[in-house]
Scaffold this motif. Structure first.
Motif, PDB file in Angstrom:
ATOM      1  N   TYR A  65       0.835  -1.206   0.000  1.00 31.32           N
ATOM      2  CA  TYR A  65       0.000   0.000   0.000  1.00 31.32           C
ATOM      3  C   TYR A  65       0.867   1.252   0.000  1.00 31.32           C
ATOM      4  CZ  TYR A  65      -3.199   3.616   1.556  1.00 31.32           C
ATOM      5  OH  TYR A  65      -3.919   4.784   1.651  1.00 31.32           O
ATOM      6  N   GLN A  66       1.942   1.230   0.777  1.00 30.61           N
ATOM      7  CA  GLN A  66       2.810   2.405   0.864  1.00 30.61           C
ATOM      8  C   GLN A  66       3.490   2.686  -0.474  1.00 30.61           C
ATOM      9  OE1 GLN A  66       2.641   4.226   3.624  1.00 30.61           O
ATOM     10  NE2 GLN A  66       1.305   2.648   4.495  1.00 30.61           N
ATOM     11  N   ILE A  67       4.021   1.661  -1.123  1.00 29.62           N
ATOM     12  CA  ILE A  67       4.703   1.899  -2.392  1.00 29.62           C
ATOM     13  C   ILE A  67       3.697   2.249  -3.479  1.00 29.62           C
ATOM     14  CG2 ILE A  67       4.720  -0.493  -3.258  1.00 29.62           C
ATOM     15  CD1 ILE A  67       7.679   1.941  -3.365  1.00 29.62           C
ATOM     16  N   TRP A  68       2.486   1.677  -3.400  1.00 25.88           N
ATOM     17  CA  TRP A  68       1.440   2.052  -4.367  1.00 25.88           C
ATOM     18  C   TRP A  68       1.093   3.524  -4.214  1.00 25.88           C
ATOM     19  CZ3 TRP A  68      -3.507   3.812  -3.066  1.00 25.88           C
ATOM     20  CH2 TRP A  68      -4.356   4.033  -4.146  1.00 25.88           C
ATOM     21  N   TRP A  69       1.062   4.003  -2.985  1.00 22.29           N
ATOM     22  CA  TRP A  69       0.723   5.408  -2.743  1.00 22.29           C
ATOM     23  C   TRP A  69       1.773   6.329  -3.359  1.00 22.29           C
ATOM     24  CZ3 TRP A  69      -3.627   7.447  -0.523  1.00 22.29           C
ATOM     25  CH2 TRP A  69      -3.611   8.819  -0.237  1.00 22.29           C
ATOM     26  N   VAL A  70       3.045   5.922  -3.279  1.00 22.24           N
ATOM     27  CA  VAL A  70       4.121   6.721  -3.874  1.00 22.24           C
ATOM     28  C   VAL A  70       3.999   6.735  -5.397  1.00 22.24           C
ATOM     29  CG1 VAL A  70       6.631   6.845  -4.192  1.00 22.24           C
ATOM     30  CG2 VAL A  70       5.699   6.305  -1.943  1.00 22.24           C
ATOM     31  N   GLY A  81       4.217  -0.452 -13.081  1.00 21.16           N
ATOM     32  CA  GLY A  81       3.524  -1.694 -12.765  1.00 21.16           C
ATOM     33  C   GLY A  81       4.505  -2.846 -12.565  1.00 21.16           C
ATOM     34  N   VAL A  82       5.530  -2.906 -13.421  1.00 15.74           N
ATOM     35  CA  VAL A  82       6.560  -3.932 -13.264  1.00 15.74           C
ATOM     36  C   VAL A  82       7.283  -3.755 -11.933  1.00 15.74           C
ATOM     37  CG1 VAL A  82       8.765  -4.775 -14.168  1.00 15.74           C
ATOM     38  CG2 VAL A  82       6.887  -4.261 -15.740  1.00 15.74           C
ATOM     39  N   LEU A  83       7.628  -2.505 -11.605  1.00 13.31           N
ATOM     40  CA  LEU A  83       8.301  -2.239 -10.339  1.00 13.31           C
ATOM     41  C   LEU A  83       7.441  -2.660  -9.156  1.00 13.31           C
ATOM     42  CD1 LEU A  83      10.512   0.691  -9.335  1.00 13.31           C
ATOM     43  CD2 LEU A  83       8.531   0.232  -7.909  1.00 13.31           C
ATOM     44  N   LEU A  84       6.152  -2.384  -9.226  1.00  9.67           N
ATOM     45  CA  LEU A  84       5.250  -2.733  -8.129  1.00  9.67           C
ATOM     46  C   LEU A  84       5.186  -4.250  -7.937  1.00  9.67           C
ATOM     47  CD1 LEU A  84       3.223  -1.752  -6.007  1.00  9.67           C
ATOM     48  CD2 LEU A  84       1.438  -1.872  -7.761  1.00  9.67           C
ATOM     49  N   VAL A  85       5.082  -4.989  -9.055  1.00 10.06           N
ATOM     50  CA  VAL A  85       5.010  -6.449  -8.970  1.00 10.06           C
ATOM     51  C   VAL A  85       6.300  -7.018  -8.379  1.00 10.06           C
ATOM     52  CG1 VAL A  85       4.902  -8.576 -10.323  1.00 10.06           C
ATOM     53  CG2 VAL A  85       3.328  -6.696 -10.822  1.00 10.06           C
ATOM     54  N   PRO A 412      17.864 -12.462 -10.072  1.00 15.49           N
ATOM     55  CA  PRO A 412      17.501 -11.631 -11.235  1.00 15.49           C
ATOM     56  C   PRO A 412      16.364 -10.660 -10.934  1.00 15.49           C
ATOM     57  CG  PRO A 412      16.860 -13.939 -11.575  1.00 15.49           C
ATOM     58  CD  PRO A 412      17.726 -13.904 -10.366  1.00 15.49           C
ATOM     59  N   MET A 413      15.494 -11.002  -9.994  1.00 12.99           N
ATOM     60  CA  MET A 413      14.408 -10.076  -9.654  1.00 12.99           C
ATOM     61  C   MET A 413      14.937  -8.823  -8.960  1.00 12.99           C
ATOM     62  SD  MET A 413      11.513 -12.827  -8.433  1.00 12.99           S
ATOM     63  CE  MET A 413      10.365 -11.602  -7.809  1.00 12.99           C
ATOM     64  N   TRP A 414      15.925  -8.982  -8.047  1.00 12.07           N
ATOM     65  CA  TRP A 414      16.543  -7.808  -7.420  1.00 12.07           C
ATOM     66  C   TRP A 414      17.225  -6.943  -8.478  1.00 12.07           C
ATOM     67  CZ3 TRP A 414      15.277  -5.871  -3.029  1.00 12.07           C
ATOM     68  CH2 TRP A 414      14.934  -6.669  -1.932  1.00 12.07           C
ATOM     69  N   ALA A 415      17.901  -7.585  -9.424  1.00 15.58           N
ATOM     70  CA  ALA A 415      18.566  -6.831 -10.490  1.00 15.58           C
ATOM     71  C   ALA A 415      17.550  -6.049 -11.313  1.00 15.58           C
ATOM     72  CB  ALA A 415      19.357  -7.785 -11.383  1.00 15.58           C
ATOM     73  N   MET A 416      16.447  -6.686 -11.654  1.00 10.96           N
ATOM     74  CA  MET A 416      15.406  -6.010 -12.433  1.00 10.96           C
ATOM     75  C   MET A 416      14.791  -4.862 -11.642  1.00 10.96           C
ATOM     76  SD  MET A 416      13.527  -9.312 -14.157  1.00 10.96           S
ATOM     77  CE  MET A 416      12.164  -8.299 -14.758  1.00 10.96           C
ATOM     78  N   LEU A 417      14.592  -5.068 -10.339  1.00  9.42           N
ATOM     79  CA  LEU A 417      14.008  -4.016  -9.510  1.00  9.42           C
ATOM     80  C   LEU A 417      14.898  -2.770  -9.500  1.00  9.42           C
ATOM     81  CD1 LEU A 417      11.694  -3.303  -7.477  1.00  9.42           C
ATOM     82  CD2 LEU A 417      13.243  -4.061  -5.668  1.00  9.42           C
ATOM     83  N   MET A 418      16.210  -2.977  -9.372  1.00 10.04           N
ATOM     84  CA  MET A 418      17.120  -1.838  -9.371  1.00 10.04           C
ATOM     85  C   MET A 418      17.124  -1.128 -10.721  1.00 10.04           C
ATOM     86  SD  MET A 418      20.398  -2.989  -7.076  1.00 10.04           S
ATOM     87  CE  MET A 418      20.759  -4.437  -8.047  1.00 10.04           C
ATOM     88  N   LEU A 419      17.136  -1.918 -11.797  1.00 11.38           N
ATOM     89  CA  LEU A 419      17.159  -1.313 -13.129  1.00 11.38           C
ATOM     90  C   LEU A 419      15.879  -0.532 -13.419  1.00 11.38           C
ATOM     91  CD1 LEU A 419      18.791  -4.231 -15.171  1.00 11.38           C
ATOM     92  CD2 LEU A 419      19.826  -2.032 -14.558  1.00 11.38           C
ATOM     93  N   VAL A 420      14.746  -1.116 -13.071  1.00  9.22           N
ATOM     94  CA  VAL A 420      13.476  -0.418 -13.306  1.00  9.22           C
ATOM     95  C   VAL A 420      13.378   0.818 -12.410  1.00  9.22           C
ATOM     96  CG1 VAL A 420      10.958  -0.611 -13.143  1.00  9.22           C
ATOM     97  CG2 VAL A 420      12.300  -2.505 -14.077  1.00  9.22           C
ATOM     98  N   GLY A 421      13.840   0.690 -11.153  1.00  3.83           N
ATOM     99  CA  GLY A 421      13.826   1.831 -10.240  1.00  3.83           C
ATOM    100  C   GLY A 421      14.690   2.970 -10.717  1.00  3.83           C
TER     101      GLY A 421
END
Length: 656
Positions: A65-70, A81-85, A412-421
């Motif tokens: 909820y907190q990250i969705w609010w941001v 949406g990818v970052l949220l997932v 790979p999910m952490w890597a993708m999260l950083m890249l998308v972020g």
């Protein structure tokens, strides 16, 4: 029980009379979960699981909820949406680990009943049944392996229960020179122990199905004579007291199929090995007590330092060959998770007993050695995707398999999260290759733009949940006066935990890169092979390290330079990850150094009780290694074996 003495020089035989036991191959497409009652299942186990998993879900929903609010400001586009997932999946993973560790933390701070009736302070129980101690070995230094067997044999003799245990050295060695060493080492061990030694040796001509096939071959040939078997790794040690109490627990509880101990890592010489040793000693018990509390009779199996009911294992744990194409097809590689799941399907309880001390193992000496081993585990765990649909598995057994698979996909999910972020702020700021420089740009400014306080709160909350198990482990250690002193006192424990955390963070990009590459290779069908693990020496030639990590180093330097061109603030923001990649070679050299490890030990950093007051079985194993009739050489895992001493040469002369 008679023991056949050697009949030929080519293949000596030190074996008891065979007692065959049928071990049928299991069918994963048929079968139902047994409804047999399990008296050892803790009361209100459903409530325990609801508390742990419910807490993890609530934490995940709150953070989501907190990250969705941001993110919600101007609507959520595809990248957001990818970052949220990704955030939700990774936070759920972290939250489950936190909730499990929290349960263990509460258990360790409270007065608790000894699990499974095992009380390490009670008088040593009597035994009626026999237990086989199996030591599978594959191209290992036999003098080192048998030094541990000698120490455990001696420790059992001190209990007065030695006659209830037999050791089996189960060799899958493929190299002729190491096989000759094994023969010499077994002869020497039998000479030292005397005629009444309870040690047997068997070598397979073909190492079909690797370790699982090695164990299954023993069960089918000798399992009928032993109600229990206990599996040890080549680097495993267990005290006689612990072995007796485990065997007694199996006798008292006829519905238990397997009891897994919590092995403590010992004998760390390098900086990296001492980090792993400290982490396992301080953080490990909290984690282990937690999973034991909510897993109950549906626990897991780690492949060694565990006692198993032989008849149950033979009836339910025969492993099939898997289909489904690469990487799933073939023999089951990570057999332990699957064997535990099949035992539970057959109506047998699988427990962890973290309260029982006296179980030890050694860790890899360097990050590179750990990642080589991890690559093999990656292939085995991803292969469990073909086991997940199996009929009749308990839901907790499926969860164990999923967690094993998920462990490798998180990289790979952490890597993708950083890249998308990073990509989202760059996109919003209008970044383009023709105009690299963006004065003062940093993703933090963008993410704080919508709701600064909430963004910082989400970051701090995530880090707190991630690091909390380490903090809880330190608190439990500090609250135990004896353990606190043995680990160096309050300041050294806190400083060691900080040092371990910082170094782990620097090594994280290397681990993430190698694990991500490993997942890609496995999915592409590339086999990991089966190499012998190095035990002591963590040193790797600089040229080898450069070849292994050159690509990552270049990528890290390029990424850092590019980030600096965009904005020095962006370079500072990316520094933790960039430094870990760019410095991958020196970090490996530093952490694989025995000299640095010795220095830290003399200063009392990363100290463990086993260093200050080593158990007798550990001290004796080290003494036997030091006095083995061989001269030091390059470790087995690097391609050679120790040279023969006078006794070994004499044995070969006699055999010929």
């Amino acid at each position: 029980m008679s023991k056949d003495r050697p009949t030929s020089s080519s293949q000596p035989s030190w074996l008891p009379q065979e007692s065959p036991l049928t071990m049928p191959v299991q069918n994963l497409r048929t079968g139902d979960l047994s409804s047999r009652p399990l008296p050892t299942s803790p009361p209100r186990i459903g409530l325990r699981r609801a508390l742990v998993m419910g807490n993890a879900m609530l934490l995940t929903l709150f953070a989501t909820y907190q990250i969705w609010w941001v993110l919600r400001g101007d609507g959520i586009d595809v990248l957001e949406g990818v970052l949220l997932v990704l955030f939700v999946a990774l936070f759920a993973w972290v939250a489950l680990s936190f909730s499990s560790a929290l349960a263990g933390f509460v258990q360790m701070l409270s007065t608790r009943v000894q699990a499974l009736g095992i009380d390490e302070h009670a008088p040593l129980p009597s035994l009626t049944a026999r237990t086989a101690l199996l030591v599978p070995t594959y191209n290992e230094d036999p003098w080192r392996v048998l030094a541990g067997v000698h120490a455990m044999h001696e420790s059992l003799e001190a209990t007065g229960r030695r006659d209830h245990f037999d050791f089996f050295i189960l060799s899958d060695t493929t190299r002729k020179d190491i096989h000759q060493e094994e023969v010499a080492a077994v002869r020497e061990l039998l000479r030292r122990l005397g005629d009444d030694a309870r040690v047997f040796y068997r070598r397979r001509d073909k190492n079909t199905e690797r370790k699982a096939g090695n164990i299954a071959d023993w069960v089918r040939r000798f399992g009928g004579a032993y109600p229990h078997l206990l599996i040890l790794d080549a680097d495993s040690l267990m005290t006689g007291d612990t072995l007796v109490r485990l065997a007694a627990a199996m006798e008292r509880q006829p519905t238990i199929g397997l009891i897994q101990t919590l092995p403590m890592i010992v004998n760390g010489r390098t900086f990296f090995a001492r980090m792993q040793q400290f982490a396992g000693r301080v953080y490990g018990p909290v984690v282990a007590h937690g999973i034991a509390w909510w897993h109950g009779a549906e626990g897991n199996y780690w492949g060694h330092n565990a006692i198993i009911r032989t008849a149950a294992f033979a009836r339910h744990a025969g492993l099939p060959h898997l289909g489904g194409g690469k990487p799933f097809e073939g023999a089951v590689l990570s057999h332990d998770f699957v064997e535990a799941a099949l035992l539970r399907r057959g109506g047998w309880a699988v427990h962890m007993a973290p309260v029982l001390v006296g179980s030890y193992e050694e860790g890899p000496p360097s990050l590179t050695d750990m990642l080589v081993r991890d690559r093999r585990w990656c292939q085995g765990n991803l292969q469990h995707g073909a086991v997940l649909p199996a009929r009749g598995l308990h839901v907790l057994s499926r969860l164990h398999l999923l967690i094993g698979i998920g462990h490798y996909f998180t990289a790979p999910m952490w890597a993708m999260l950083m890249l998308v972020g990073l990509a989202i702020p760059l996109q919003q700021a209008g970044f383009n290759a023709g105009q690299l420089h963006m004065e003062g740009f940093t993703p933090t400014l963008y993410w704080r733009g919508g709701d600064p306080e909430r963004f910082l709160w989400v970051f701090y909350f995530t880090m707190a949940v991630l690091l909390a198990p380490k903090v809880m482990g330190c608190i439990v250690t500090l609250l135990d006066p004896s353990l606190r002193r043995q680990c160096g006192g309050t300041l050294r424990i806190a400083g060691s935990a900080l040092l371990e955390t910082v170094m782990a963070a620097l090594m994280a990009p290397v681990t993430m890169y190698v694990q991500s590459r490993g997942v890609a290779e496995v999915l592409a069908g590339r086999d990991s092979g089966w190499e012998t693990q190095r035990r002591d020496d963590g040193s790797v030639p600089l040229s080898s390290l450069v070849r292994r990590y050159a690509g990552l180093t270049i990528f890290g330097v390029f990424t850092g330079a590019l980030a600096y061109l965009v904005s020095p603030a962006l370079a500072a923001w990316m520094a933790p990850v960039v430094l870990g990649m760019a410095l991958s070679v020196p970090i490996n050299v530093l952490t694989a150094s025995p000299m640095v490890g010795r220095y830290l030990r003399t200063k009392g950093w990363l100290r463990t009780p086993e260093e200050i007051m080593p158990p007798e079985v550990l001290s004796r194993a080290l003494e036997f290694r030091a006095t083995s009739p061989c001269t030091p050489s390059v470790p087995v895992g690097s391609g050679t074996i120790p040279a023969l001493g006078a006794y070994s040469s004499m044995v070969r002369a006699e055999d010929s």
